[in-house]
Design an enzyme around this catalytic site. Sequence first.
Site, PDB file in Angstrom:
ATOM      1  N   SER A 125       0.818  -1.191   0.165  1.00 50.45           N
ATOM      2  CA  SER A 125       0.080  -0.068   0.011  1.00 50.45           C
ATOM      3  C   SER A 125       0.997   1.259  -0.036  1.00 50.45           C
ATOM      4  O   SER A 125       2.005   1.223   0.724  1.00 50.45           O
ATOM      5  CB  SER A 125      -0.933   0.147   1.271  1.00 50.45           C
ATOM      6  OG  SER A 125      -1.777   1.267   1.238  1.00 50.45           O
ATOM      7  N   LYS A 143      -4.597  -6.733   3.500  1.00 48.65           N
ATOM      8  CA  LYS A 143      -4.670  -5.810   2.702  1.00 48.65           C
ATOM      9  C   LYS A 143      -5.993  -5.044   2.150  1.00 48.65           C
ATOM     10  O   LYS A 143      -6.467  -4.100   1.749  1.00 48.65           O
ATOM     11  CB  LYS A 143      -3.622  -5.999   1.310  1.00 48.65           C
ATOM     12  CG  LYS A 143      -3.694  -4.770   0.363  1.00 48.65           C
ATOM     13  CD  LYS A 143      -3.207  -3.512   0.722  1.00 48.65           C
ATOM     14  CE  LYS A 143      -3.342  -2.308  -0.147  1.00 48.65           C
ATOM     15  NZ  LYS A 143      -3.883  -2.129  -1.479  1.00 48.65           N
ATOM     16  N   HIS A 154      -7.527  -3.390   4.839  1.00 49.77           N
ATOM     17  CA  HIS A 154      -6.891  -1.877   4.812  1.00 49.77           C
ATOM     18  C   HIS A 154      -7.688  -1.267   3.487  1.00 49.77           C
ATOM     19  O   HIS A 154      -7.922   0.015   3.822  1.00 49.77           O
ATOM     20  CB  HIS A 154      -5.352  -2.151   4.415  1.00 49.77           C
ATOM     21  CG  HIS A 154      -4.724  -1.004   3.841  1.00 49.77           C
ATOM     22  ND1 HIS A 154      -5.159  -0.190   2.600  1.00 49.77           N
ATOM     23  CD2 HIS A 154      -4.037   0.168   4.419  1.00 49.77           C
ATOM     24  CE1 HIS A 154      -4.695   0.967   2.390  1.00 49.77           C
ATOM     25  NE2 HIS A 154      -3.829   1.144   3.476  1.00 49.77           N
ATOM     26  N   ASN A 155      -8.064  -1.776   2.563  1.00 52.92           N
ATOM     27  CA  ASN A 155      -8.657  -0.956   1.645  1.00 52.92           C
ATOM     28  C   ASN A 155     -10.250  -0.829   1.557  1.00 52.92           C
ATOM     29  O   ASN A 155     -10.767   0.207   1.466  1.00 52.92           O
ATOM     30  CB  ASN A 155      -8.532  -1.896   0.142  1.00 52.92           C
ATOM     31  CG  ASN A 155      -7.447  -1.711  -0.442  1.00 52.92           C
ATOM     32  OD1 ASN A 155      -6.255  -1.276   0.297  1.00 52.92           O
ATOM     33  ND2 ASN A 155      -7.279  -1.770  -1.859  1.00 52.92           N
ATOM     34  N   GLU A 164     -10.136   1.883   3.879  1.00 54.90           N
ATOM     35  CA  GLU A 164      -9.711   3.159   3.229  1.00 54.90           C
ATOM     36  C   GLU A 164     -11.020   3.722   2.499  1.00 54.90           C
ATOM     37  O   GLU A 164     -11.334   5.027   2.570  1.00 54.90           O
ATOM     38  CB  GLU A 164      -8.643   2.955   1.859  1.00 54.90           C
ATOM     39  CG  GLU A 164      -8.471   3.743   1.079  1.00 54.90           C
ATOM     40  CD  GLU A 164      -7.420   3.132  -0.167  1.00 54.90           C
ATOM     41  OE1 GLU A 164      -6.615   2.628   0.213  1.00 54.90           O
ATOM     42  OE2 GLU A 164      -8.176   3.220  -1.263  1.00 54.90           O
TER      43      GLU A 164
HETATM   44  C1  6PG Z   1      -3.022   1.383  -1.529  1.00 49.99           C
HETATM   45  C2  6PG Z   1      -4.424   1.629  -2.464  1.00 49.99           C
HETATM   46  C3  6PG Z   1      -4.692   0.908  -3.669  1.00 49.99           C
HETATM   47  C4  6PG Z   1      -6.041   0.963  -4.386  1.00 49.99           C
HETATM   48  C5  6PG Z   1      -6.473   2.442  -4.554  1.00 49.99           C
HETATM   49  C6  6PG Z   1      -7.653   2.406  -5.361  1.00 49.99           C
HETATM   50  O1  6PG Z   1      -3.234   0.940  -0.407  1.00 49.99           O
HETATM   51  O2  6PG Z   1      -2.272   2.033  -2.236  1.00 49.99           O
HETATM   52  O3  6PG Z   1      -5.659   0.937  -1.402  1.00 49.99           O
HETATM   53  O4  6PG Z   1      -4.096  -0.370  -3.490  1.00 49.99           O
HETATM   54  O5  6PG Z   1      -5.963   0.202  -5.508  1.00 49.99           O
HETATM   55  O6  6PG Z   1      -6.679   2.795  -3.742  1.00 49.99           O
HETATM   56  O7  6PG Z   1      -8.751   1.385  -5.187  1.00 49.99           O
HETATM   57  P1  6PG Z   1     -10.153   1.594  -5.768  1.00 49.99           P
HETATM   58  O8  6PG Z   1     -10.044   1.864  -6.965  1.00 49.99           O
HETATM   59  O9  6PG Z   1     -10.816   0.289  -5.503  1.00 49.99           O
HETATM   60  O10 6PG Z   1     -10.645   2.822  -5.184  1.00 49.99           O
END
Ligand code: 6PG
Length: 517
Positions: free
Chosen positions: A131, A185, A188-189, A192
């Site tokens: 990430s 991960k 984590h997303n 996010e």
């Molecule tokens: C990271 C992000 C990355 C992710 C983007 C876009 O940790 O660097 O999570 O891996 O791909 O944030 O995600 P979306 O296109 O699903 O919003």
Amino acid sequence: MSEQTPHVGLIGLAVMGENLALNIARNGFPLVVYNRTTLRTEEYLAGAAAGTGITGVATIPELVAALKRPRQIILMVKAGVPVDAVLNELAPLLEPGDIVVDGGNSYYRDTERREIELAKQDLHYVGMGVSGGELGALWGPSLMPGGPREAYDILEPMLVAIAAESAYGPCVSYIGPGGSGHYVKMIHNGIEYGDMQLIAESYDVMRTALAMPAGEMASVFADWNTRELASYLIEVTADVLRYTDTETEQPLVDLILDAAEQKGTGRWTIESALELASPVPTIDAAVTARNLSALRGLRVQASEVLLGPKSPGGPDQAKSLLANGSGPDGALSALEDALYFSKVSSYAQGMALLNAASATYSWNLNLSEIARIWTGGCIIRAAFLADIMRAYRENPDLPNLLLDPQIARQSDETVGGARRAIVTARTWGIPVPGTSSALDYFDTLRQPALPANLIQAQRDYFGAHTYQRRDREGVFHTLWYGDEQPAEPVPLQAVTDPSAEPVPAAGVPDAPTNPRP
Ligand code: 6PG
């Protein structure tokens, strides 16, 4: 093979791959790169990689031949079919003990399937969450490697060298066996997505109810970034809101189409939460909000038909409702509290899901360590992660993050802001599904008595599904109709006659008007 022959190979020179390769080389690990399109490799070697010592090859067999055993080959290719395509070509050329690392956003179940497949050849497969976007890949990402421990031990010096360094050490740690690295991960997303939705809702209340221009909101987010909410995503938000489009001289954010996209990791998080019955309502609300935002045509059509609240008032009324008599800064302070409270609730949901997955899949996840490696490098890096780290270090068996005494106190101090923000948003007709779900999670957790007793009774009434009682042990079924046979069902009458002309009822107020822009 000489001392100088590299162990490390990297496949895939898209944005993440090319930057990760530069990071690895800068940290003193010689490496060979390969990309499906040779032209891309040549451009890279002549451009960004010039003078770094990175070498390139045109085929996968050449890559394998150029590496010393045990080979450490990092895949930075698009998740899904492309990963299997590369593995089909690569695996037959490898030798026992070689390591393949998948650094993409792969689905954790695909990772587990690939690990089992490669293990038949005595190959190690490491599913590693990476990430931090392109800058993270270049200067230090947060790394979440899972899979065979012996493979991690071989990779560790390189991973520690290339990972971000926060106040709490290098942002990498062995996560656990199987697909646990990619699972972490994925969570984590999901977190996010939750963070981004909650921030967007604060922005919407400021924009719509308080009528604040983008520049002013940028200053508010920059200010919030100096306190408890300090985080990369708040910093990004302040920068985005401050940015002016050079052509139109308007804030660029105002010109961007309001239809959010996604690549699926948020949806996977919810699917796992449903499967493990460990709810993540704020992440769910965030994914749903993105899906609804993408239905832009329908929303535009509906905005002309479905009316909002009638004259809720201007910015002064909104400020006063938010502030609830707490002084001139009260409104923004309530929004700050609301965002902080909701963030805590959302992280509590994500950590609880990690806990559930750890127990179900026997991963033995260390939640304190996971929070630690998220304190730097990754997209959700935030001051608050140090609190999570501390909470799980002090009590690894904490049943829910909200039950940590310090976090419980902070939630109690900020929940009032969340309630006022939600009331204000509802009054103005602004959707705040993330914030509302965060509060509902909190309010549900703290209820010793939910209305689920009624649901159990209804289930038993119509389907003899049985129920348990509060006052005695056992499983019960009640003959809700008494001893008599239930009467034959009577057809329901329509409340209104569908053929009749609509008659305005006395005392019904005028149709409300929609105050939103
Ligand atoms: C990271 C992000 C990355 C992710 C983007 C876009 O940790 O660097 O999570 O891996 O791909 O944030 O995600 P979306 O296109 O699903 O919003």
